[in-house]
Scaffold this active site. Structure first.
Site, PDB file in Angstrom:
ATOM      1  N   HIS A   4      -4.998  15.041  -8.199  1.00  0.00           N
ATOM      2  CA  HIS A   4      -5.228  13.653  -8.617  1.00  0.00           C
ATOM      3  C   HIS A   4      -4.381  13.258  -9.832  1.00  0.00           C
ATOM      4  CE1 HIS A   4      -8.462  12.654  -5.829  1.00  0.00           C
ATOM      5  NE2 HIS A   4      -8.870  13.916  -5.967  1.00  0.00           N
ATOM      6  N   ASN A  63      -2.588  13.091  -3.016  1.00  0.00           N
ATOM      7  CA  ASN A  63      -3.705  13.609  -3.814  1.00  0.00           C
ATOM      8  C   ASN A  63      -4.136  14.985  -3.348  1.00  0.00           C
ATOM      9  OD1 ASN A  63      -4.219  11.673  -5.800  1.00  0.00           O
ATOM     10  ND2 ASN A  63      -5.423  10.397  -4.431  1.00  0.00           N
ATOM     11  N   ASP A 119      -2.260   9.935  -9.865  1.00  0.00           N
ATOM     12  CA  ASP A 119      -2.303   8.905 -10.913  1.00  0.00           C
ATOM     13  C   ASP A 119      -0.903   8.592 -11.434  1.00  0.00           C
ATOM     14  OD1 ASP A 119      -5.027   8.782 -10.672  1.00  0.00           O
ATOM     15  OD2 ASP A 119      -5.475   9.882 -12.507  1.00  0.00           O
ATOM     16  N   GLU A 133      -4.922   2.311  -3.834  1.00  0.00           N
ATOM     17  CA  GLU A 133      -3.455   2.383  -3.868  1.00  0.00           C
ATOM     18  C   GLU A 133      -2.812   1.097  -3.384  1.00  0.00           C
ATOM     19  OE1 GLU A 133      -4.823   4.587  -0.066  1.00  0.00           O
ATOM     20  OE2 GLU A 133      -5.530   4.282  -2.128  1.00  0.00           O
ATOM     21  N   ASP A 176       0.858  -1.184   0.000  1.00  0.00           N
ATOM     22  CA  ASP A 176       0.000   0.000   0.000  1.00  0.00           C
ATOM     23  C   ASP A 176       0.897   1.236   0.000  1.00  0.00           C
ATOM     24  OD1 ASP A 176      -2.991   0.963   0.696  1.00  0.00           O
ATOM     25  OD2 ASP A 176      -1.550   2.230   1.753  1.00  0.00           O
TER      26      ASP A 176
END
Length: 297
Positions: free
Chosen positions: A193, A188, A197, A223, A180
């Site tokens: 975002h 973010n 990404d 994630e 993770d």
């Protein structure tokens, strides 16, 4: 009383002036073999599918044509292996096979035996390469995460089921690592975002780059990333996961801070269900988070 006029005998060559233009206009390929086992007519599309000219096909026997086709196929269907246009016991056959020479194409071969108006065999071939490739593309999309290009949960579950069966059957070890991204919400929130990404894509590439060809990396959700390690015991799975963790921490990112991951590593126990395996991995992952993150447990 006059007798009815005799019905003239039928010959394929009488119909050729009308038949040839008709079949040349079809998208599929067409070939007709008469009762004397001769290729009476072949269309231009038929010849083109197999890299031949109509004239060359007209000079071939059906047996010679099948032998020629066999040279273009690496994995021929049973029908072609038997050197036949049609099975002996059937009036119709349908096969699909891939030509690898002179260039790749996938062909659907439909052959039919007729007896009226006279005995003959008809073969219709269709190039279905685009259809097959489109179906394969849809299948890939169904099991692939669009953002990272890794397997998605559905694709990973298919592979995991196979690996679990293999582990049980051959008594070989199987391990899993669940990762993770640390503080991903903060990434973010602080950088947007689009940057998030990009971090997901970069982490995915780094994880996949640290694996063997036989291993599998998947985006498990959000994630989280799951790594499946066949033929790998706990010790080697931990070492592999540590290498991945260190590689992620060394990534060069454009947001001015280091990206790290935490992970939990487990080995499959025979009889264990997937949810139980992942439950153990999640427990170790949360332990790594609670101990300060950027570590594997």
């Amino acid at each position: 009383m006059s007798l009815p006029a005799p019905v003239p005998s039928l010959h394929w060559h009488d119909a050729l002036p009308f038949l040839q233009p008709l079949i040349n206009g079809l998208e599929c390929g067409f070939m007709l073999i008469d009762e004397h086992d001769r290729i009476v007519v072949a269309s231009h599309p038929m010849a083109a599918i197999f890299g031949l000219s109509v004239e060359a096909m007209a000079e071939m026997t059906p047996a010679a044509f099948v032998e020629y086709v066999l040279k273009l196929v690496d994995d021929p269907p049973d029908l072609l292996r038997q050197r036949r246009i049609l099975p002996k016991s059937s009036a119709i056959a349908c096969e699909e096979f891939e030509l690898v020479r002179p260039c790749r194409s996938v062909v659907r071969w439909v052959a039919r035996r007729i007896t009226q108006p006279i005995a003959a065999q008809i073969v219709v071939c269709t190039d279905i390469t685009a259809e097959v490739d489109l179906a394969a593309a849809y299948e890939r999309l169904a099991v692939t995460d669009r953002l990272t290009g890794l397997a998605n949960r559905r694709g990973a579950e298919q592979s995991i089921r196979r690996e679990i069966l293999r582990s049980k059957r051959y008594a070989v070890p199987l391990s899993f690592a669940l990762f993770d991204i640390d503080h991903f919400k903060r990434i973010n929130d602080n950088h947007g975002h689009a940057t998030g990404d990009q971090v997901l894509r970069q982490v995915a590439r780094t994880i996949a780059g640290g694996l063997r060809e036989s291993d599998l990396a998947a985006r498990w959700g959000g994630e989280e990333f799951l790594v499946v390690l066949p033929n790998t015991g706990m010790e080697n799975a931990y070492l592999s996961s540590e290498r991945i963790r260190r590689s992620v921490a060394k990534m060069s990112v454009q947001m001015g801070e280091t990206v790290t991951i935490s992970g939990g590593v487990v080995q499959y126990t025979p009889g264990e269900k997937l949810n139980d395996i992942l439950g153990r991995a999640h427990g170790l992952l949360y332990m790594a988070k609670s101990e300060g993150r950027n570590r594997v447990r």
